[in-house]
Scaffold this motif. Structure first.
Motif, PDB file in Angstrom:
ATOM      1  N   GLY A  49      38.586  48.869  23.844  1.00 52.70           N
ATOM      2  CA  GLY A  49      37.314  49.114  23.189  1.00 52.70           C
ATOM      3  C   GLY A  49      36.129  48.517  23.914  1.00 52.70           C
ATOM      4  O   GLY A  49      35.011  48.536  23.388  1.00 52.70           O
ATOM      5  N   HIS A  50      36.370  48.018  25.137  1.00 57.50           N
ATOM      6  CA  HIS A  50      35.292  47.410  25.927  1.00 57.50           C
ATOM      7  C   HIS A  50      35.563  47.654  27.402  1.00 57.50           C
ATOM      8  O   HIS A  50      36.729  47.813  27.821  1.00 57.50           O
ATOM      9  N   ARG A  51      34.514  47.634  28.180  1.00 56.77           N
ATOM     10  CA  ARG A  51      34.680  47.739  29.626  1.00 56.77           C
ATOM     11  C   ARG A  51      35.365  46.483  30.147  1.00 56.77           C
ATOM     12  O   ARG A  51      35.048  45.369  29.721  1.00 56.77           O
ATOM     13  N   LEU A  52      36.265  46.655  31.082  1.00 59.48           N
ATOM     14  CA  LEU A  52      36.969  45.532  31.707  1.00 59.48           C
ATOM     15  C   LEU A  52      36.432  45.236  33.096  1.00 59.48           C
ATOM     16  O   LEU A  52      36.625  44.119  33.613  1.00 59.48           O
ATOM     17  N   PHE A  53      35.809  46.218  33.724  1.00 52.69           N
ATOM     18  CA  PHE A  53      35.238  46.047  35.061  1.00 52.69           C
ATOM     19  C   PHE A  53      33.822  46.612  35.074  1.00 52.69           C
ATOM     20  O   PHE A  53      33.533  47.613  34.391  1.00 52.69           O
ATOM     21  N   VAL A  54      32.984  45.977  35.842  1.00 56.13           N
ATOM     22  CA  VAL A  54      31.700  46.587  36.190  1.00 56.13           C
ATOM     23  C   VAL A  54      31.829  47.111  37.600  1.00 56.13           C
ATOM     24  O   VAL A  54      32.537  46.544  38.427  1.00 56.13           O
ATOM     25  N   ARG A  55      31.158  48.234  37.856  1.00 52.12           N
ATOM     26  CA  ARG A  55      31.342  48.906  39.135  1.00 52.12           C
ATOM     27  C   ARG A  55      29.990  49.196  39.788  1.00 52.12           C
ATOM     28  O   ARG A  55      29.637  50.343  40.026  1.00 52.12           O
ATOM     29  N   PRO A  56      29.206  48.178  40.073  1.00 52.21           N
ATOM     30  CA  PRO A  56      27.977  48.453  40.833  1.00 52.21           C
ATOM     31  C   PRO A  56      28.341  48.940  42.220  1.00 52.21           C
ATOM     32  O   PRO A  56      29.471  48.730  42.690  1.00 52.21           O
ATOM     33  N   PRO A  57      27.436  49.606  42.897  1.00 51.23           N
ATOM     34  CA  PRO A  57      27.755  50.163  44.219  1.00 51.23           C
ATOM     35  C   PRO A  57      28.279  49.085  45.174  1.00 51.23           C
ATOM     36  O   PRO A  57      27.699  48.005  45.307  1.00 51.23           O
ATOM     37  N   GLY A  58      29.431  49.395  45.778  1.00 57.76           N
ATOM     38  CA  GLY A  58      29.965  48.517  46.821  1.00 57.76           C
ATOM     39  C   GLY A  58      30.782  47.356  46.318  1.00 57.76           C
ATOM     40  O   GLY A  58      31.294  46.573  47.135  1.00 57.76           O
ATOM     41  N   GLN A  59      30.941  47.189  45.006  1.00 57.47           N
ATOM     42  CA  GLN A  59      31.737  46.067  44.537  1.00 57.47           C
ATOM     43  C   GLN A  59      32.300  46.365  43.156  1.00 57.47           C
ATOM     44  O   GLN A  59      31.823  47.226  42.433  1.00 57.47           O
ATOM     45  N   VAL A  60      33.388  45.585  42.828  1.00 63.90           N
ATOM     46  CA  VAL A  60      34.018  45.675  41.516  1.00 63.90           C
ATOM     47  C   VAL A  60      34.118  44.247  40.987  1.00 63.90           C
ATOM     48  O   VAL A  60      34.465  43.323  41.724  1.00 63.90           O
ATOM     49  N   ALA A  61      33.802  44.054  39.727  1.00 59.71           N
ATOM     50  CA  ALA A  61      33.876  42.713  39.139  1.00 59.71           C
ATOM     51  C   ALA A  61      34.402  42.826  37.719  1.00 59.71           C
ATOM     52  O   ALA A  61      34.246  43.848  37.043  1.00 59.71           O
ATOM     53  N   LEU A  62      35.067  41.755  37.265  1.00 62.17           N
ATOM     54  CA  LEU A  62      35.557  41.698  35.897  1.00 62.17           C
ATOM     55  C   LEU A  62      34.406  41.431  34.931  1.00 62.17           C
ATOM     56  O   LEU A  62      33.503  40.626  35.222  1.00 62.17           O
ATOM     57  N   THR A  63      34.463  42.078  33.803  1.00 58.48           N
ATOM     58  CA  THR A  63      33.534  41.759  32.719  1.00 58.48           C
ATOM     59  C   THR A  63      34.082  40.555  31.957  1.00 58.48           C
ATOM     60  O   THR A  63      35.233  40.132  32.158  1.00 58.48           O
ATOM     61  N   PRO A  64      33.303  39.957  31.054  1.00 57.41           N
ATOM     62  CA  PRO A  64      33.848  38.886  30.208  1.00 57.41           C
ATOM     63  C   PRO A  64      35.115  39.323  29.460  1.00 57.41           C
ATOM     64  O   PRO A  64      36.071  38.544  29.347  1.00 57.41           O
ATOM     65  N   ALA A  65      35.155  40.545  28.960  1.00 57.60           N
ATOM     66  CA  ALA A  65      36.366  41.035  28.285  1.00 57.60           C
ATOM     67  C   ALA A  65      37.534  41.112  29.259  1.00 57.60           C
ATOM     68  O   ALA A  65      38.679  40.778  28.918  1.00 57.60           O
ATOM     69  N   GLY A  66      37.261  41.551  30.488  1.00 58.19           N
ATOM     70  CA  GLY A  66      38.314  41.626  31.495  1.00 58.19           C
ATOM     71  C   GLY A  66      38.852  40.259  31.855  1.00 58.19           C
ATOM     72  O   GLY A  66      40.069  40.075  32.016  1.00 58.19           O
ATOM     73  N   ARG A  67      37.933  39.276  31.991  1.00 58.27           N
ATOM     74  CA  ARG A  67      38.388  37.915  32.315  1.00 58.27           C
ATOM     75  C   ARG A  67      39.237  37.337  31.187  1.00 58.27           C
ATOM     76  O   ARG A  67      40.181  36.585  31.441  1.00 58.27           O
ATOM     77  N   GLU A  68      38.930  37.702  29.960  1.00 56.41           N
ATOM     78  CA  GLU A  68      39.712  37.204  28.820  1.00 56.41           C
ATOM     79  C   GLU A  68      41.105  37.844  28.776  1.00 56.41           C
ATOM     80  O   GLU A  68      42.095  37.188  28.419  1.00 56.41           O
ATOM     81  N   LEU A  69      41.190  39.111  29.105  1.00 54.31           N
ATOM     82  CA  LEU A  69      42.468  39.822  29.046  1.00 54.31           C
ATOM     83  C   LEU A  69      43.401  39.453  30.194  1.00 54.31           C
ATOM     84  O   LEU A  69      44.627  39.478  30.038  1.00 54.31           O
ATOM     85  N   LEU A  70      42.840  39.106  31.348  1.00 56.36           N
ATOM     86  CA  LEU A  70      43.655  38.938  32.557  1.00 56.36           C
ATOM     87  C   LEU A  70      44.792  37.920  32.400  1.00 56.36           C
ATOM     88  O   LEU A  70      45.933  38.233  32.769  1.00 56.36           O
ATOM     89  N   PRO A  71      44.578  36.699  31.887  1.00 57.08           N
ATOM     90  CA  PRO A  71      45.717  35.761  31.765  1.00 57.08           C
ATOM     91  C   PRO A  71      46.844  36.306  30.890  1.00 57.08           C
ATOM     92  O   PRO A  71      48.016  36.146  31.212  1.00 57.08           O
ATOM     93  N   ALA A  72      46.482  36.947  29.779  1.00 54.82           N
ATOM     94  CA  ALA A  72      47.516  37.508  28.905  1.00 54.82           C
ATOM     95  C   ALA A  72      48.264  38.634  29.600  1.00 54.82           C
ATOM     96  O   ALA A  72      49.493  38.768  29.454  1.00 54.82           O
ATOM     97  N   ALA A  73      47.552  39.453  30.356  1.00 54.46           N
ATOM     98  CA  ALA A  73      48.211  40.538  31.093  1.00 54.46           C
ATOM     99  C   ALA A  73      49.183  39.976  32.115  1.00 54.46           C
ATOM    100  O   ALA A  73      50.310  40.471  32.269  1.00 54.46           O
ATOM    101  N   ARG A  74      48.762  38.928  32.824  1.00 55.49           N
ATOM    102  CA  ARG A  74      49.643  38.326  33.828  1.00 55.49           C
ATOM    103  C   ARG A  74      50.873  37.706  33.172  1.00 55.49           C
ATOM    104  O   ARG A  74      51.991  37.822  33.683  1.00 55.49           O
ATOM    105  N   ARG A  75      50.664  37.030  32.026  1.00 52.18           N
ATOM    106  CA  ARG A  75      51.816  36.441  31.328  1.00 52.18           C
ATOM    107  C   ARG A  75      52.791  37.518  30.861  1.00 52.18           C
ATOM    108  O   ARG A  75      54.009  37.372  30.982  1.00 52.18           O
ATOM    109  N   ALA A  76      52.246  38.598  30.311  1.00 53.20           N
ATOM    110  CA  ALA A  76      53.111  39.677  29.824  1.00 53.20           C
ATOM    111  C   ALA A  76      53.920  40.281  30.955  1.00 53.20           C
ATOM    112  O   ALA A  76      55.133  40.520  30.822  1.00 53.20           O
ATOM    113  N   LEU A  77      53.278  40.523  32.091  1.00 53.27           N
ATOM    114  CA  LEU A  77      53.991  41.094  33.235  1.00 53.27           C
ATOM    115  C   LEU A  77      55.021  40.117  33.792  1.00 53.27           C
ATOM    116  O   LEU A  77      56.143  40.509  34.159  1.00 53.27           O
ATOM    117  N   ALA A  78      54.650  38.819  33.852  1.00 54.37           N
ATOM    118  CA  ALA A  78      55.591  37.811  34.363  1.00 54.37           C
ATOM    119  C   ALA A  78      56.776  37.648  33.417  1.00 54.37           C
ATOM    120  O   ALA A  78      57.934  37.549  33.861  1.00 54.37           O
TER     121      ALA A  78
END
Length: 309
Positions: A49-78
């Motif tokens: 329900g939220h953007r996980l990445f911002v995509r300005p020209p020439g770069q990709v960055a995590l949004t605050p929602a993306g940074r929050e989801l990333l540890p849980a995603a890594r734990r789930a995959l591990a």
């Protein structure tokens, strides 16, 4: 709490893109083209329900929602990777818990070599080793409280729930007090023990072995006059050494090295006792199969395997 429904490919794509922060590099790592990767990320963002990445020209960055989801995603995959590895290890018999019953005297013969071979091959298997006489082992196998038994004189397996494989055979020896007159002989006829009191295992703990010894005496023309029972062979030998009587025992008992007793081969030399591995016939556990393979590889392949006389 609602169960989240996040497809693993989407989580994997998200975690890889979060590391690479480059759609081309992330797609190459995943082995897919960039459009499918973009579609995976878009579907995941729709679920969150939220953007996980911002995509300005020439770069990709995590949004605050993306940074929050990333540890849980890594734990789930591990956790999933660890779970798959553990399941595969147990499924192949490289991990798990194997419960083994053994008769105490087999610590003098087959047990050390067998366990050494098995442990070298499967160091991650948890071995639960239980010292038990033969009859309790058979009961524990039937009840499912042990997986493997190592015992003497297995019963007839025909039609029963258990299967047996002979590991070795060995001759019997006479066990005498150190000062007994018969110790002057290098070998004895069983009949020469007819007038001596006997120390033996009680029949309920090993009926087949007890009957085997009684049968040797019967073939020599007498019934043993039993004055004392003891559950373990070491105790039998100690009581013989104390002068309570004599005994007939498997030849490997000589390895106890007790000073108070003497061991002499008995005639007929063809009289032998069997050591067998036992398991439930319907047990398809890879742990049991791997243990039986170790039995074969340590020499336990049938009645021809014998203890040297």
């Amino acid at each position: 709490m609602d169960r989240p429904e996040l497809p693993l490919p989407q989580l994997h794509a998200f975690a890889v893109l979060a590391e690479e922060l480059h759609f081309g590099h992330a797609a190459a790592r995943l082995g897919i083209a960039q459009p499918p990767l973009s579609q995976q990320i878009a579907r995941l963002e729709a679920r969150v329900g939220h953007r996980l990445f911002v995509r300005p020209p020439g770069q990709v960055a995590l949004t605050p929602a993306g940074r929050e989801l990333l540890p849980a995603a890594r734990r789930a995959l591990a956790d999933l990777a660890d779970g798959l590895a553990a399941a595969r290890a147990v499924g192949s018999g490289r991990a798990g818990r194997l419960r083994i019953g053994f008769s105490a005297s087999l610590a003098l013969t087959v047990l050390p070599g067998l366990l050494g071979t098995f442990r070298a091959r499967y160091p991650d298997v948890d071995l639960d080793i239980r010292e038990m006489t033969s009859a309790p082992q058979l009961a524990a196998l039937r009840e499912g409280t042990i997986d493997i038994g190592l015992l003497r004189e297995p019963p007839d397996a025909a039609g029963g729930p258990l299967d047996f494989r002979t590991v070795l055979t060995e001759p019997f020896v006479a066990v005498l007090p150190a000062g007994h007159p018969l110790t002057t002989q290098r070998a004895l006829d069983v009949a020469q023990l007819a007038d001596s009191p006997f120390v033996l295992l009680p029949r309920p703990v090993g009926p087949e072995l007890y009957d085997r010894i009684a049968g040797l005496c019967a073939a020599a023309g007498f019934a043993p006059r039993i004055v004392q029972h003891a559950v373990e062979w070491q105790t039998v030998c100690a009581l013989v050494g104390a002068g309570l009587g004599v005994s007939l025992a498997p030849a490997s008992i000589r390895r106890l090295g007790l000073r108070e007793v003497a061991f002499r081969p008995v005639e007929p030399r063809t009289a032998r006792t069997r050591v067998a591995v036992a398991w439930r016939r319907e047990d398809r556990s890879p742990l049991v199969a791997n243990l039986l393979a170790a039995v074969d590889d340590t020499g336990g392949t049938g009645p021809g395997r014998a203890e040297a006389q």
